[in-house]
Write a protein that holds these residues in place. Structure first.
Motif, PDB file in Angstrom:
ATOM      1  N   PHE A  93      11.154  -0.672   6.991  1.00  0.00           N
ATOM      2  CA  PHE A  93      10.424  -0.484   8.244  1.00  0.00           C
ATOM      3  C   PHE A  93      10.627  -1.741   9.075  1.00  0.00           C
ATOM      4  O   PHE A  93      10.440  -2.854   8.598  1.00  0.00           O
ATOM      5  N   SER A 144      -3.994   1.374   5.904  1.00  0.00           N
ATOM      6  CA  SER A 144      -2.614   0.883   5.730  1.00  0.00           C
ATOM      7  C   SER A 144      -1.818   1.881   4.908  1.00  0.00           C
ATOM      8  O   SER A 144      -0.672   2.201   5.231  1.00  0.00           O
ATOM      9  N   ALA A 145      -2.449   2.386   3.836  1.00  0.00           N
ATOM     10  CA  ALA A 145      -1.771   3.378   2.989  1.00  0.00           C
ATOM     11  C   ALA A 145      -1.469   4.642   3.802  1.00  0.00           C
ATOM     12  O   ALA A 145      -0.405   5.250   3.637  1.00  0.00           O
ATOM     13  N   TRP A 155       1.732   4.305   5.804  1.00  0.00           N
ATOM     14  CA  TRP A 155       2.934   4.497   4.968  1.00  0.00           C
ATOM     15  C   TRP A 155       3.147   5.977   4.649  1.00  0.00           C
ATOM     16  O   TRP A 155       4.282   6.469   4.613  1.00  0.00           O
ATOM     17  N   THR A 168       0.821  -1.221   0.000  1.00  0.00           N
ATOM     18  CA  THR A 168       0.000   0.000   0.000  1.00  0.00           C
ATOM     19  C   THR A 168       0.853   1.267   0.000  1.00  0.00           C
ATOM     20  O   THR A 168       0.323   2.369   0.057  1.00  0.00           O
ATOM     21  N   PHE A 209       4.699   7.583   7.558  1.00  0.00           N
ATOM     22  CA  PHE A 209       6.095   7.136   7.686  1.00  0.00           C
ATOM     23  C   PHE A 209       7.001   7.813   6.649  1.00  0.00           C
ATOM     24  O   PHE A 209       8.095   8.265   6.961  1.00  0.00           O
ATOM     25  N   ASP A 210       6.521   7.931   5.414  1.00  0.00           N
ATOM     26  CA  ASP A 210       7.351   8.471   4.330  1.00  0.00           C
ATOM     27  C   ASP A 210       7.373   9.991   4.300  1.00  0.00           C
ATOM     28  O   ASP A 210       8.394  10.592   3.987  1.00  0.00           O
ATOM     29  N   ASN A 211       6.234  10.635   4.608  1.00  0.00           N
ATOM     30  CA  ASN A 211       6.141  12.100   4.459  1.00  0.00           C
ATOM     31  C   ASN A 211       6.183  12.860   5.773  1.00  0.00           C
ATOM     32  O   ASN A 211       6.064  14.079   5.767  1.00  0.00           O
ATOM     33  N   ARG A 218       1.572  -3.754  12.969  1.00  0.00           N
ATOM     34  CA  ARG A 218       2.593  -3.234  12.052  1.00  0.00           C
ATOM     35  C   ARG A 218       2.267  -1.801  11.639  1.00  0.00           C
ATOM     36  O   ARG A 218       3.133  -0.926  11.675  1.00  0.00           O
ATOM     37  N   GLU A 223       6.740   4.976  14.794  1.00  0.00           N
ATOM     38  CA  GLU A 223       8.156   5.117  14.431  1.00  0.00           C
ATOM     39  C   GLU A 223       8.410   6.452  13.724  1.00  0.00           C
ATOM     40  O   GLU A 223       9.445   7.079  13.909  1.00  0.00           O
ATOM     41  N   ARG A 232       2.682   0.575  14.639  1.00  0.00           N
ATOM     42  CA  ARG A 232       4.115   0.778  14.950  1.00  0.00           C
ATOM     43  C   ARG A 232       4.770   1.701  13.926  1.00  0.00           C
ATOM     44  O   ARG A 232       5.635   2.505  14.261  1.00  0.00           O
ATOM     45  N   ARG A 233       4.341   1.563  12.673  1.00  0.00           N
ATOM     46  CA  ARG A 233       4.916   2.374  11.589  1.00  0.00           C
ATOM     47  C   ARG A 233       4.648   3.866  11.856  1.00  0.00           C
ATOM     48  O   ARG A 233       5.534   4.699  11.706  1.00  0.00           O
ATOM     49  N   GLU A 269      -7.065   1.585   2.935  1.00  0.00           N
ATOM     50  CA  GLU A 269      -6.809   3.028   3.045  1.00  0.00           C
ATOM     51  C   GLU A 269      -6.027   3.369   4.311  1.00  0.00           C
ATOM     52  O   GLU A 269      -5.145   4.221   4.287  1.00  0.00           O
TER      53      GLU A 269
END
Lengths: 170, 261
Positions: free
Chosen positions: A168, B88-89, B92, A158, B95-97, B33, B40, B36-37, B86
């Motif tokens: 991760f 889950s996205a 991420w 995703t 985490f990325d932005n 998961r 983090e 936690r993401r 959605e």
């Protein structure tokens, strides 16, 4: 045989679509759910009819294919594997066997004073419950196995950025 | 970096996020998961204990030496694969932005407000699905028609009962009885008598309520070492199957005076 396989594959596709619709799937995942269900069911039917596989082994093989399919397709539409393979697996859920097992218990209790009759229902109960449990285990293990083998890819389906190299730890 | 109020706000968000995911039928490992993401991304550490109806979670900030614990009820919401994908996205994206908590909350509320699929469309699709299921069990066109009608009627009743807020197990008994009764009633009409495979039709008419999603996620949870919640999900699914059989038994006894199909 081919005609019957195609009809059954189509029925499985629509069954997956309908039963999946109750669980509010993403619009973009619907065609892929149908494809996975159709291909999986066709494989299971062919394995059982042509090669004489039993229902559990055929389900394991079909769900393994569906697991790999959902891993590949999930990356293309950014959906977790489970949101594709769970609805696609719904036509495989042995609901008929499950409640035949329940009926066998009721009939066993009704015939408890007629040992010969009661024994037949007890036999039916074990037959149905063993098939139910084995098929559910096989389809879950088969579809989830690719998630464990390719766990890093499965965890990031995703993710929307190109920055997929960042690991991760979770 | 984190004041207590900020840590509390993040903990509250994660608690709600995890409760929604678990309520939506997501398996435990993914919930852990994803949560936690997000933690983090904010430099926080998460410990979570998941029970059948509650979650206990603790967020700790190693830099400030602060911890915050929250206990939250798992939300009783219908299974939703869209929320699974959605949310889950979203994890991420955080985490990325490195989105701040206000931005995350805004996106989260937008996802939560997305409408579910139209109820009438779902009713139609479920009815078609159950008719197709009947074909897979060896039913003919006549029995597929019977299953379509009885499923449509049964699903309408299920929607109505859910609006009344009746307990789900009782609802399953009522709907199972109603669907199988409708199917048996239609099959006994003089026009259809002897024309359709009644046994397959009646047996299939209640299968649209078999809880396939908890059965599968329950087994996944068991395999991933979340035995407690996996077992709870499986037991709930077994209870629903029992309720299905009870509803069907009542209509069988009324129509045929016996449980044998």
């Amino acid at each position: 045989m081919i005609e019957e396989t195609i009809i059954r594959a189509l029925c499985a596709a629509f069954a997956a679509l309908g039963f999946g619709a109750v669980s509010n799937p993403s619009r973009r995942s619907l065609p892929f759910i149908m494809v996975l269900a159709a291909v999986g069911y066709a494989l299971r039917y062919q394995l059982m009819q042509t090669l004489g596989f039993d229902i559990a082994t055929a389900t394991l093989a079909a769900s393994l294919l569906m697991g790999f399919g959902s891993l590949w397709l999930g990356g293309r539409i950014r959906c977790p594997m489970t949101t594709l393979y769970i609805p696609a697996l719904l036509p495989f859920v042995p609901g008929m066997y499950a409640y035949k097992a329940v009926f066998s218990i009721i009939l066993f209790m009704q015939n408890i004073n007629a040992p010969a009759e009661a024994f037949l229902h007890l036999n039916d109960f074990f037959l149905n419950i063993i098939v139910t449990v084995t098929v559910i285990l096989c389809m879950t293990v088969g579809a989830s196995l690719p998630m464990f083998i390719f766990s890093r890819r499965a965890k990031s389906l995703t993710r929307r950025t190109a920055n997929k190299k960042t690991i991760f730890r979770g | 970096m984190y004041q207590s109020a900020k840590l509390k706000e993040t903990t509250g968000f994660i608690a709600d996020y995890a409760a929604v995911l678990l309520g939506a039928g997501v398996h435990c490992t993914r919930v852990l998961r994803n949560s936690r993401r997000i933690c983090e991304a904010y430099g926080l550490e998460l410990t979570m204990t998941i029970f059948a109806s509650n979650i206990i979670l603790t967020l700790s900030d190693p830099e400030q030496d602060e911890i915050c614990t929250e206990v939250v009820h798992i939300r009783q919401i219908p299974v939703s694969f869209e929320l699974n994908a959605e949310l889950s996205a979203l994890s991420w994206k955080v985490f990325d932005n490195k989105l701040n908590i206000a931005q995350v909350k805004e996106e989260y509320s937008q996802i939560m407000q997305k409408p579910r699929m139209n109820n009438w469309l779902v009713t139609l699709l479920v009815s078609v699905a159950n008719a197709c299921f009947c074909r897979l069990f060896g039913g003919d066109l006549g029995s597929m028609g019977l299953v379509f009608v009885s499923t449509f009627a049964g699903y309408l009743l299920l929607r109505f009962i859910k609006k009344l807020g009746i307990d789900h197990s009782l609802a399953v008994i009522l709907v199972s009885f109603f669907s199988s009764f409708t199917c048996l009633g239609l099959a006994s009409l003089p026009v259809l008598a002897g024309q359709v495979n009644v046994t397959v039709a009646v047996a299939t008419s209640v299968l649209f309520m078999v809880p396939g999603v908890p059965l599968i996620t329950g087994v996944i949870d068991m395999f991933e070492n979340h035995v407690l919640i996996g077992f709870a999900r499986l037991m709930r699914a077994i209870l629903i199957v029992l309720c299905l059989a009870v509803g069907l038994s009542i209509s069988m006894v009324i129509f045929r005076g016996s449980l044998l199909l």
